[in-house]
Design an enzyme around this catalytic site. Structure first.
Site, PDB file in Angstrom:
ATOM      1  N   ASP A   1      -0.769  -0.099  12.811  1.00 48.59           N
ATOM      2  CA  ASP A   1      -0.289   1.094  13.517  1.00 48.59           C
ATOM      3  C   ASP A   1      -0.065   0.836  15.002  1.00 48.59           C
ATOM      4  OD1 ASP A   1      -2.950   1.761  14.940  1.00 48.59           O
ATOM      5  OD2 ASP A   1      -3.537   1.738  12.828  1.00 48.59           O
TER       6      ASP A   1
ATOM      7  N   GLN B   1       0.855  -1.182   0.000  1.00 51.69           N
ATOM      8  CA  GLN B   1       0.000   0.000   0.000  1.00 51.69           C
ATOM      9  C   GLN B   1       0.897   1.240   0.000  1.00 51.69           C
ATOM     10  OE1 GLN B   1      -3.510  -1.103   3.014  1.00 51.69           O
ATOM     11  NE2 GLN B   1      -1.496  -1.656   3.823  1.00 51.69           N
TER      12      GLN B   1
ATOM     13  N   HIS C   1      -9.933   3.631  18.506  1.00 52.97           N
ATOM     14  CA  HIS C   1      -9.321   2.393  19.005  1.00 52.97           C
ATOM     15  C   HIS C   1      -9.943   1.914  20.314  1.00 52.97           C
ATOM     16  CE1 HIS C   1      -5.697   3.417  16.355  1.00 52.97           C
ATOM     17  NE2 HIS C   1      -6.178   2.266  15.917  1.00 52.97           N
TER      18      HIS C   1
ATOM     19  N   ASP D   1      -9.410  -4.512  12.580  1.00 54.04           N
ATOM     20  CA  ASP D   1      -9.044  -3.098  12.468  1.00 54.04           C
ATOM     21  C   ASP D   1      -8.494  -2.862  11.072  1.00 54.04           C
ATOM     22  OD1 ASP D   1      -8.348  -0.487  12.883  1.00 54.04           O
ATOM     23  OD2 ASP D   1      -6.631  -0.921  14.177  1.00 54.04           O
TER      24      ASP D   1
ATOM     25  N   ASP E   1      -2.330 -12.256   4.971  1.00 59.80           N
ATOM     26  CA  ASP E   1      -3.730 -11.898   4.766  1.00 59.80           C
ATOM     27  C   ASP E   1      -4.571 -12.425   5.924  1.00 59.80           C
ATOM     28  OD1 ASP E   1      -6.060 -11.128   2.871  1.00 59.80           O
ATOM     29  OD2 ASP E   1      -6.479 -13.216   3.389  1.00 59.80           O
ATOM     30  N   GLY E   2      -5.480 -11.599   6.415  1.00 59.52           N
ATOM     31  CA  GLY E   2      -6.284 -11.976   7.569  1.00 59.52           C
ATOM     32  C   GLY E   2      -7.174 -13.175   7.338  1.00 59.52           C
TER      33      GLY E   2
ATOM     34  N   THR F   1      -8.391  -1.256   6.987  1.00 57.78           N
ATOM     35  CA  THR F   1      -8.597  -0.059   6.186  1.00 57.78           C
ATOM     36  C   THR F   1      -9.943  -0.187   5.478  1.00 57.78           C
ATOM     37  OG1 THR F   1      -7.392  -1.092   4.353  1.00 57.78           O
ATOM     38  CG2 THR F   1      -6.120   0.295   5.847  1.00 57.78           C
ATOM     39  N   ASP F   2     -10.260   0.781   4.618  1.00 54.42           N
ATOM     40  CA  ASP F   2     -11.531   0.731   3.888  1.00 54.42           C
ATOM     41  C   ASP F   2     -11.635  -0.563   3.085  1.00 54.42           C
ATOM     42  OD1 ASP F   2     -12.025   3.183   4.924  1.00 54.42           O
ATOM     43  OD2 ASP F   2     -11.939   4.295   3.047  1.00 54.42           O
TER      44      ASP F   2
ATOM     45  N   ASP G   1      -1.270  -8.559   9.994  1.00 52.51           N
ATOM     46  CA  ASP G   1      -1.353  -7.470   9.021  1.00 52.51           C
ATOM     47  C   ASP G   1      -0.631  -7.885   7.753  1.00 52.51           C
ATOM     48  OD1 ASP G   1      -0.911  -4.816   7.622  1.00 52.51           O
ATOM     49  OD2 ASP G   1      -1.922  -4.118   9.428  1.00 52.51           O
TER      50      ASP G   1
END
EC number: 2.5.1.16
Length: 269
Positions: free
Chosen positions: A83, A28, A59, A150, A133-134, A152-153, A102
């Site tokens: 993060d 990304q 969070h 948690d 990958d989750g 991203t879009d 992540d």
């Protein structure tokens, strides 16, 4: 001084920045800024992920709502969240093991170097980090008490975390799940899709938080599984004094949905 602009669905947000601290292209595009009034800011693929000023509003609600809705969460998985903010909140509880999953190591490495909002969570001996990958992680992982998504879009590398198969796998791997479910005001299709796709968790509810740097500030979350809102005050003693935003009153109030949103939820669940 320059301005950072994020545009979404016919509107946008502008934040004055002092300087760009770092930019990296990989899985990304990751950018980190020092802003004029909101502290450091993480941007992924052009979308604001957090600022230091308001990230606790996100969070803490993503993490403590499910964690304090479980009687005794010992093993927790955080999917996404490179993060470190969600991981930081998880470790405020008396957990034995926390796995951060992540797909993008860049996010973790740059957050550790520049953001440092994890407050040492990445170095905690209870933490394991899996770069993958989750959804693939869920295929072969152990059973967790709580899974926190948690992400991203729901586009690009994160889209696999929002489909029906992901929730079918997750239902077999945890007692309670929580996830961010976008803006119910201007990202209605994403919101509705998540409500429908999360159906493997037959019992699920929507709750809200105000996150000023997210689209239109009103942000939604979904909790699913075997959650229990009794004894919140007693359970809150586990983390009392450790939160900026979350408390039992905020927890209960987050589930008080306005009438228009109740109708949206009822139409999908």
């Amino acid at each position: 001084m320059v301005w950072f602009f994020e545009y979404y669905d016919g509107c946008g947000l502008a934040i004055k920045v002092k300087k760009k601290l770092y930019e990296a292209e990989g899985v990304q595009k990751v950018e980190i800024y020092e802003t004029e009034s909101m502290g450091k800011m993480l941007v992924i693929d052009g979308k604001i992920q957090l600022t230091e000023l308001d990230e606790p509003f996100y969070h803490e609600m993503l993490v403590h709502v499910p964690m304090l809705s479980h009687e005794n969460p010992r093993k927790v998985a955080v999917i996404g969240g490179g993060d470190g903010g969600a991981l930081r909140e998880v470790l405020k509880h008396n957990v034995e093991r926390a796995v951060l999953v992540d797909i993008d190591r860049n996010v973790i490495d740059l957050s550790r170097k520049f953001l440092k909002i994890d407050h040492g969570a990445f170095e905690d001996e209870r933490v394991e980090i899996a770069i993958m990958d989750g959804k693939e992680f869920l295929r072969d992982c152990e059973i967790f008490d709580v899974i926190i998504v948690d992400s991203t879009d729901p586009v690009g590398v994160s889209d696999t975390l929002f489909d029906r198969e992901f929730f079918e796998l997750a239902r077999q791997k945890c007692d309670v799940i929580s996830l961010q479910s976008q803006s119910p005001l201007i990202q209605k299709e994403y919101f509705r899709t998540l409500l429908v796709n999360s159906a493997p968790f037959e019992r699920r509810d929507v709750y809200l938080s105000c996150v000023p740097t997210y689209p239109l500030a009103l942000w939604s979350f979904i909790i699913g599984g075997e959650y229990d809102f009794s004894n919140l005050e007693e359970r809150f003693e586990r983390i009392k004094g450790k939160t900026v935003h979350y408390n039992p009153d905020v927890h209960r109030a987050a589930f008080a949905l306005p009438e228009w949103l109740k109708k949206e939820v009822e139409a999908c669940i």
